[in-house]
Design an enzyme around this catalytic site. Structure first.
Site, PDB file in Angstrom:
ATOM      1  N   TYR A 182       0.853  -1.192   0.000  1.00 61.23           N
ATOM      2  CA  TYR A 182       0.000   0.000   0.000  1.00 61.23           C
ATOM      3  C   TYR A 182       0.887   1.240   0.000  1.00 61.23           C
ATOM      4  O   TYR A 182       1.792   1.357   0.829  1.00 61.23           O
ATOM      5  CB  TYR A 182      -0.895  -0.004   1.240  1.00 61.23           C
ATOM      6  CG  TYR A 182      -1.795   1.200   1.378  1.00 61.23           C
ATOM      7  CD1 TYR A 182      -2.921   1.351   0.588  1.00 61.23           C
ATOM      8  CD2 TYR A 182      -1.521   2.185   2.332  1.00 61.23           C
ATOM      9  CE1 TYR A 182      -3.757   2.446   0.721  1.00 61.23           C
ATOM     10  CE2 TYR A 182      -2.348   3.293   2.477  1.00 61.23           C
ATOM     11  CZ  TYR A 182      -3.463   3.410   1.670  1.00 61.23           C
ATOM     12  OH  TYR A 182      -4.289   4.513   1.802  1.00 61.23           O
TER      13      TYR A 182
ATOM     14  N   ASP B 104       9.386   2.861  -0.393  1.00 65.73           N
ATOM     15  CA  ASP B 104       8.352   3.456   0.450  1.00 65.73           C
ATOM     16  C   ASP B 104       8.609   2.988   1.880  1.00 65.73           C
ATOM     17  O   ASP B 104       8.214   1.897   2.280  1.00 65.73           O
ATOM     18  CB  ASP B 104       6.966   3.018  -0.038  1.00 65.73           C
ATOM     19  CG  ASP B 104       5.838   3.562   0.841  1.00 65.73           C
ATOM     20  OD1 ASP B 104       6.136   4.161   1.889  1.00 65.73           O
ATOM     21  OD2 ASP B 104       4.663   3.356   0.473  1.00 65.73           O
TER      22      ASP B 104
ATOM     23  N   LYS C 267       4.801   9.055   9.080  1.00 68.38           N
ATOM     24  CA  LYS C 267       4.517   8.447  10.375  1.00 68.38           C
ATOM     25  C   LYS C 267       5.539   8.815  11.452  1.00 68.38           C
ATOM     26  O   LYS C 267       5.400   9.833  12.117  1.00 68.38           O
ATOM     27  CB  LYS C 267       4.374   6.933  10.226  1.00 68.38           C
ATOM     28  CG  LYS C 267       3.244   6.528   9.285  1.00 68.38           C
ATOM     29  CD  LYS C 267       2.982   5.040   9.304  1.00 68.38           C
ATOM     30  CE  LYS C 267       1.971   4.616   8.259  1.00 68.38           C
ATOM     31  NZ  LYS C 267       0.632   5.188   8.428  1.00 68.38           N
TER      32      LYS C 267
END
Length: 349
Positions: free
Chosen positions: A66, A161, A189
């Site tokens: 994702y 990523d 994050k």
């Protein structure tokens, strides 16, 4: 103190430089970087940049990985898309999705086949170097090295990523842990210390294509806002060798503890862990790709989730989400969690 100085400037400020310096200590490969507001913005912007740099339209992503909710990234994605069993997302035009090629994770032969057919079209390969959005799935030995070789030999940009794995599997993320350097890196994050933030960066020659130095547009009014920058800087300054030793030890203890429980009670399960990330798949299969992850017993996981919630232990609500350990956790927390899991197993078997 930072709030009193203002919450949004819409311009570069010293707080951005402070956080950028802390990130570069862990990721020296980010020769230049740009702050955004989320992981989605980071990956979306990095891929726009990669397309401009390579002069090609197509990208390759991996099944179950994702990379945010940009239209062209929702093909066979992980996270919520996998949770609800959606192959794609409604509202994404075919003309956009057709430029996204999906490959099986941890399968270099499949990627080589894709490049043999469509190599001249492929601008970039984007990957979670340690997959976390279909549960934790570390790369097989040689997988990341193979990605580096394939992309380099075909003139495509390799993007890691590390929104999820960044600062979690090592201080320098998967790049430090596995020793493979991509062209571009996406973070979010952890680097915000709980505030909305994202960043992308990498090779100077690529990053210099971003306006105003180059023709690739990217902007955001709240990008690099001073509150997020201050929170991120404070968080990263807390990370040291002792912190990682503590967190990784707890992760190992939890993985070993739950594995032993599942074996004792005859529950088919595979526990994958990497750094401070962990997942339990309720399947007898080895889990090295989305195909294996999808065989997990979701019904059993759902029962376990609710049984643990009653006992004050909150797992991710999805069977395909990652369990995270933090510096705030203690050995007592791990022991209590393992005890609660055993009690829950007795209840739901």
């Amino acid at each position: 103190e930072r709030i009193e100085c203002g919450t949004s400037f819409g311009a570069c400020h010293p707080g951005e430089l402070e956080l950028a310096r802390e990130i570069k200590k862990a990721y020296p490969q980010m020769e230049l970087m740009r702050f955004v507001n989320s992981g989605t913005e980071a990956t979306m912007s990095a891929l726009r940049l990669a397309r401009a740099y390579a002069g090609r339209p197509a990208i390759v992503k991996f099944e179950g990985c994702y990379h945010g909710h940009a239209d062209f990234l929702l093909a066979k994605a992980g996270s919520g898309v996998a949770t609800f069993g959606l192959p794609d997302s409604s509202g994404v035009p075919e003309d956009i999705a057709k430029h996204t090629i999906v490959a099986p994770y941890n399968d270099l032969d499949a990627l080589r086949e894709i490049f043999s057919k469509r190599g001249p079209e492929i601008a970039a390969v984007i990957v979670e170097p340690v997959a976390g959005n279909m549960g934790v799935i570390p790369p097989k030995e040689g997988f990341l090295e193979g990605l580096r070789e394939i992309t380099a030999s075909n003139g495509s940009v390799l993007i890691f990523d590390e929104v999820m794995s960044g600062f979690r599997v090592a201080h320098g993320g998967a790049i430090e842990r596995y020793g493979v350097t991509p062209d571009l890196i996406c973070l979010a994050k952890v680097i915000g210390g709980g505030m909305p933030v994202g960043a992308y960066g990498g090779k100077e020659e690529i990053m210099k294509m971003i306006a105003p130095l180059g023709p690739v547009y990217q902007a955001g009014t709240l990008s690099g806002n001073p509150i997020a920058m201050a929170c991120g800087t404070a968080t990263l300054r807390e990370l040291n060798a002792e912190v990682y030793k503590h967190i990784f030890s707890l992760t190992s203890s939890l993985a070993e503890g739950v594995s032993a429980l599942f074996e004792t009670y005859g529950i088919p399960a595979t526990v994958n862990a990497c750094g401070s990330m962990l997942s339990a798949f309720f399947t007898s299969e080895e889990v090295t790709s989305y195909t294996g992850a999808a065989t997990t017993n979701r019904e059993f996981y759902g029962k376990l989730f609710h049984a643990l919630l009653k006992r004050g232990v909150y797992l991710p609500p999805s069977a395909l989400e990652t369990w995270f350990l933090s510096a705030a956790h203690t050995a007592e927390d791990i022991a209590r969690t393992i005890e609660a899991i055993e009690d829950s197993i007795k209840e739901i078997r």
